[in-house]
Motif scaffolding. Structure first.
Motif, PDB file in Angstrom:
ATOM      1  N   THR A   1     -10.079  -0.662   5.170  1.00 22.30           N
ATOM      2  CA  THR A   1     -10.592  -0.213   6.462  1.00 22.30           C
ATOM      3  C   THR A   1     -10.338  -1.218   7.578  1.00 22.30           C
ATOM      4  OG1 THR A   1     -12.287   1.065   5.335  1.00 22.30           O
ATOM      5  CG2 THR A   1     -12.658   0.618   7.671  1.00 22.30           C
ATOM      6  N   LEU A   2     -10.556  -2.493   7.301  1.00 17.40           N
ATOM      7  CA  LEU A   2     -10.376  -3.521   8.327  1.00 17.40           C
ATOM      8  C   LEU A   2      -8.962  -4.082   8.342  1.00 17.40           C
ATOM      9  CD1 LEU A   2     -13.716  -5.513   7.913  1.00 17.40           C
ATOM     10  CD2 LEU A   2     -13.219  -3.583   9.438  1.00 17.40           C
ATOM     11  N   ASP A   3      -8.163  -3.684   7.359  1.00 22.08           N
ATOM     12  CA  ASP A   3      -6.777  -4.149   7.252  1.00 22.08           C
ATOM     13  C   ASP A   3      -6.695  -5.672   7.198  1.00 22.08           C
ATOM     14  OD1 ASP A   3      -4.000  -3.770   7.017  1.00 22.08           O
ATOM     15  OD2 ASP A   3      -3.720  -3.983   9.188  1.00 22.08           O
ATOM     16  N   LEU A   4      -7.609  -6.285   6.429  1.00 21.41           N
ATOM     17  CA  LEU A   4      -7.605  -7.743   6.322  1.00 21.41           C
ATOM     18  C   LEU A   4      -6.384  -8.222   5.545  1.00 21.41           C
ATOM     19  CD1 LEU A   4     -11.334  -8.625   5.561  1.00 21.41           C
ATOM     20  CD2 LEU A   4     -10.140  -8.569   7.755  1.00 21.41           C
ATOM     21  N   ASN A   5      -5.975  -9.433   5.861  1.00 18.06           N
ATOM     22  CA  ASN A   5      -4.939 -10.105   5.089  1.00 18.06           C
ATOM     23  C   ASN A   5      -5.534 -11.199   4.206  1.00 18.06           C
ATOM     24  OD1 ASN A   5      -2.081 -10.655   4.453  1.00 18.06           O
ATOM     25  ND2 ASN A   5      -2.574 -12.648   5.339  1.00 18.06           N
ATOM     26  N   ARG A   6      -6.695 -11.735   4.624  1.00 24.37           N
ATOM     27  CA  ARG A   6      -7.309 -12.845   3.881  1.00 24.37           C
ATOM     28  C   ARG A   6      -8.822 -12.734   3.936  1.00 24.37           C
ATOM     29  NH1 ARG A   6      -6.904 -18.167   2.263  1.00 24.37           N
ATOM     30  NH2 ARG A   6      -8.683 -19.459   2.771  1.00 24.37           N
TER      31      ARG A   6
ATOM     32  N   GLY B   1      -9.934 -18.467  -1.601  1.00 28.83           N
ATOM     33  CA  GLY B   1      -9.251 -17.510  -0.742  1.00 28.83           C
ATOM     34  C   GLY B   1      -8.644 -16.384  -1.555  1.00 28.83           C
ATOM     35  N   LEU B   2      -8.640 -15.206  -0.961  1.00 27.82           N
ATOM     36  CA  LEU B   2      -8.005 -14.037  -1.571  1.00 27.82           C
ATOM     37  C   LEU B   2      -7.113 -13.399  -0.514  1.00 27.82           C
ATOM     38  CD1 LEU B   2      -7.714 -11.977  -3.906  1.00 27.82           C
ATOM     39  CD2 LEU B   2      -9.712 -10.797  -2.954  1.00 27.82           C
ATOM     40  N   LEU B   3      -5.830 -13.268  -0.840  1.00 25.95           N
ATOM     41  CA  LEU B   3      -4.868 -12.662   0.061  1.00 25.95           C
ATOM     42  C   LEU B   3      -4.651 -11.199  -0.295  1.00 25.95           C
ATOM     43  CD1 LEU B   3      -2.189 -15.500   0.177  1.00 25.95           C
ATOM     44  CD2 LEU B   3      -4.156 -15.143   1.697  1.00 25.95           C
ATOM     45  N   ARG B   4      -4.332 -10.420   0.716  1.00 30.97           N
ATOM     46  CA  ARG B   4      -4.084  -8.987   0.519  1.00 30.97           C
ATOM     47  C   ARG B   4      -3.056  -8.762  -0.588  1.00 30.97           C
ATOM     48  NH1 ARG B   4      -3.911  -4.033   2.714  1.00 30.97           N
ATOM     49  NH2 ARG B   4      -5.005  -4.490   4.615  1.00 30.97           N
ATOM     50  N   ARG B   5      -1.963  -9.496  -0.574  1.00 33.74           N
ATOM     51  CA  ARG B   5      -0.909  -9.262  -1.573  1.00 33.74           C
ATOM     52  C   ARG B   5      -1.407  -9.523  -2.992  1.00 33.74           C
ATOM     53  NH1 ARG B   5       1.551 -14.030   1.011  1.00 33.74           N
ATOM     54  NH2 ARG B   5       1.157 -15.794  -0.360  1.00 33.74           N
ATOM     55  N   ASP B   6      -2.299 -10.493  -3.151  1.00 40.95           N
ATOM     56  CA  ASP B   6      -2.856 -10.774  -4.478  1.00 40.95           C
ATOM     57  C   ASP B   6      -3.844  -9.690  -4.881  1.00 40.95           C
ATOM     58  OD1 ASP B   6      -1.320 -13.088  -4.556  1.00 40.95           O
ATOM     59  OD2 ASP B   6      -2.925 -14.300  -3.681  1.00 40.95           O
ATOM     60  N   TRP B   7      -4.640  -9.202  -3.920  1.00 37.63           N
ATOM     61  CA  TRP B   7      -5.586  -8.119  -4.186  1.00 37.63           C
ATOM     62  C   TRP B   7      -4.838  -6.851  -4.585  1.00 37.63           C
ATOM     63  CZ3 TRP B   7     -10.502  -7.207  -5.111  1.00 37.63           C
ATOM     64  CH2 TRP B   7     -11.005  -5.920  -4.965  1.00 37.63           C
ATOM     65  N   THR B   8      -3.817  -6.512  -3.812  1.00 39.97           N
ATOM     66  CA  THR B   8      -3.041  -5.304  -4.065  1.00 39.97           C
ATOM     67  C   THR B   8      -2.367  -5.357  -5.438  1.00 39.97           C
ATOM     68  OG1 THR B   8      -2.667  -5.093  -1.693  1.00 39.97           O
ATOM     69  CG2 THR B   8      -1.232  -3.815  -3.124  1.00 39.97           C
ATOM     70  N   ALA B   9      -1.906  -6.525  -5.822  1.00 40.99           N
ATOM     71  CA  ALA B   9      -1.255  -6.674  -7.131  1.00 40.99           C
ATOM     72  C   ALA B   9      -2.252  -6.479  -8.276  1.00 40.99           C
ATOM     73  CB  ALA B   9      -0.609  -8.059  -7.234  1.00 40.99           C
ATOM     74  N   ARG B  10      -3.514  -6.832  -8.031  1.00 40.43           N
ATOM     75  CA  ARG B  10      -4.551  -6.712  -9.073  1.00 40.43           C
ATOM     76  C   ARG B  10      -5.200  -5.337  -9.116  1.00 40.43           C
ATOM     77  NH1 ARG B  10      -6.888 -11.150 -11.181  1.00 40.43           N
ATOM     78  NH2 ARG B  10      -8.917 -10.186 -11.226  1.00 40.43           N
ATOM     79  N   VAL B  11      -5.294  -4.688  -7.970  1.00 36.35           N
ATOM     80  CA  VAL B  11      -6.059  -3.445  -7.848  1.00 36.35           C
ATOM     81  C   VAL B  11      -5.154  -2.334  -7.317  1.00 36.35           C
ATOM     82  CG1 VAL B  11      -8.117  -2.361  -6.867  1.00 36.35           C
ATOM     83  CG2 VAL B  11      -8.115  -4.824  -7.316  1.00 36.35           C
ATOM     84  N   PRO B  12      -4.399  -1.671  -8.184  1.00 37.36           N
ATOM     85  CA  PRO B  12      -3.581  -0.578  -7.694  1.00 37.36           C
ATOM     86  C   PRO B  12      -4.459   0.623  -7.345  1.00 37.36           C
ATOM     87  CG  PRO B  12      -3.400  -0.753 -10.070  1.00 37.36           C
ATOM     88  CD  PRO B  12      -4.291  -1.872  -9.609  1.00 37.36           C
ATOM     89  N   GLY B  13      -4.397   1.070  -6.101  1.00 40.01           N
ATOM     90  CA  GLY B  13      -5.211   2.202  -5.668  1.00 40.01           C
ATOM     91  C   GLY B  13      -6.649   1.793  -5.437  1.00 40.01           C
ATOM     92  N   PRO B  14      -7.538   2.767  -5.241  1.00 35.47           N
ATOM     93  CA  PRO B  14      -8.951   2.474  -4.975  1.00 35.47           C
ATOM     94  C   PRO B  14      -9.603   1.712  -6.130  1.00 35.47           C
ATOM     95  CG  PRO B  14      -8.451   4.767  -4.486  1.00 35.47           C
ATOM     96  CD  PRO B  14      -7.248   4.187  -5.173  1.00 35.47           C
ATOM     97  N   ALA B  15     -10.484   0.786  -5.772  1.00 40.92           N
ATOM     98  CA  ALA B  15     -11.180  -0.008  -6.792  1.00 40.92           C
ATOM     99  C   ALA B  15     -12.102   0.868  -7.612  1.00 40.92           C
ATOM    100  CB  ALA B  15     -11.992  -1.134  -6.123  1.00 40.92           C
ATOM    101  N   ALA B  16     -12.099   0.630  -8.896  1.00 38.58           N
ATOM    102  CA  ALA B  16     -13.014   1.340  -9.792  1.00 38.58           C
ATOM    103  C   ALA B  16     -14.391   0.716  -9.679  1.00 38.58           C
ATOM    104  CB  ALA B  16     -12.502   1.253 -11.223  1.00 38.58           C
TER     105      ALA B  16
END
Length: 188
Positions: A123-128, A172-187
């Motif tokens: 929603t906020l389109d965060l990167n970090r 720190g958590l980066l968007r690219r690392d989050w996206t790699a771990r969580v494909p699609g909506p979080a369970a």
């Protein structure tokens, strides 16, 4: 920024209500819960009302969002989590969470923070997203590591609470690392 209402399998994350004040005061008045916090336990109930008002101001000003965490099964208030220092230009924010010790070691912190992170990235389109933990709080550091945060450094002697000096870890958590771990909506 509107304060979100988010649901997971076991939790409801929702805007604070005025009637959360008693449970919030009990949480922040508990010295055991706050032993690694960056401020002493609350001693006056009025602090809870000011906290709830500050949550509403953050949302109105667009600087952050704090949500109460409620257990779906019985409606129990178990704590809160939130995003602060939201900077849309930098696409960054800081995350914080605080849970009643009766609800520790059940995966609730991980579940709640995961839901808030998913909302923040989507929603906020965060990167970090950044988080700080007292270096003595291994359980909180594990929550962040399970969610993909990387420990990036140590702030030496950054807090003095009631005469006790402590260090903090920066995660720190980066968007690219989050996206790699969580494909699609979080369970949930």
């Amino acid at each position: 920024m509107d304060t979100p209402t988010l649901r997971t399998a076991r939790l409801l994350l929702r805007p604070f209500a005025d009637d959360d004040a008693s449970a919030l005061f009990a949480l922040h008045g508990n010295a055991h819960v706050l032993r690694y916090w960056d401020s002493p336990p609350w001693r006056e109930r009025a602090r809870a009302g000011r906290f709830i008002a500050a949550c509403r101001r953050m949302a109105q000003e667009g600087t952050g969002a704090r949500v109460a965490i409620e257990r779906v099964a019985d409606g129990a208030f178990i704590g809160w989590c939130g995003l602060s220092r939201w900077n849309p230009d930098y696409r960054s924010a800081a995350i914080t969470y605080c849970l009643d010790d009766a609800f520790w070691r059940h995966g609730y912190a991980t579940e709640a923070v995961r839901a808030l992170l998913q909302w923040a990235f989507d929603t906020l389109d965060l990167n970090r997203v950044q988080a700080e933990t007292d270096t003595r709080n291994a359980a909180s550091a594990r929550v962040l590591e399970k969610l993909g945060f990387v420990r990036e450094g140590t702030l030496r002697e950054d807090c003095i609470v009631e005469g006790e000096i402590s260090d903090s870890w920066i995660h720190g958590l980066l968007r690219r690392d989050w996206t790699a771990r969580v494909p699609g909506p979080a369970a949930g």
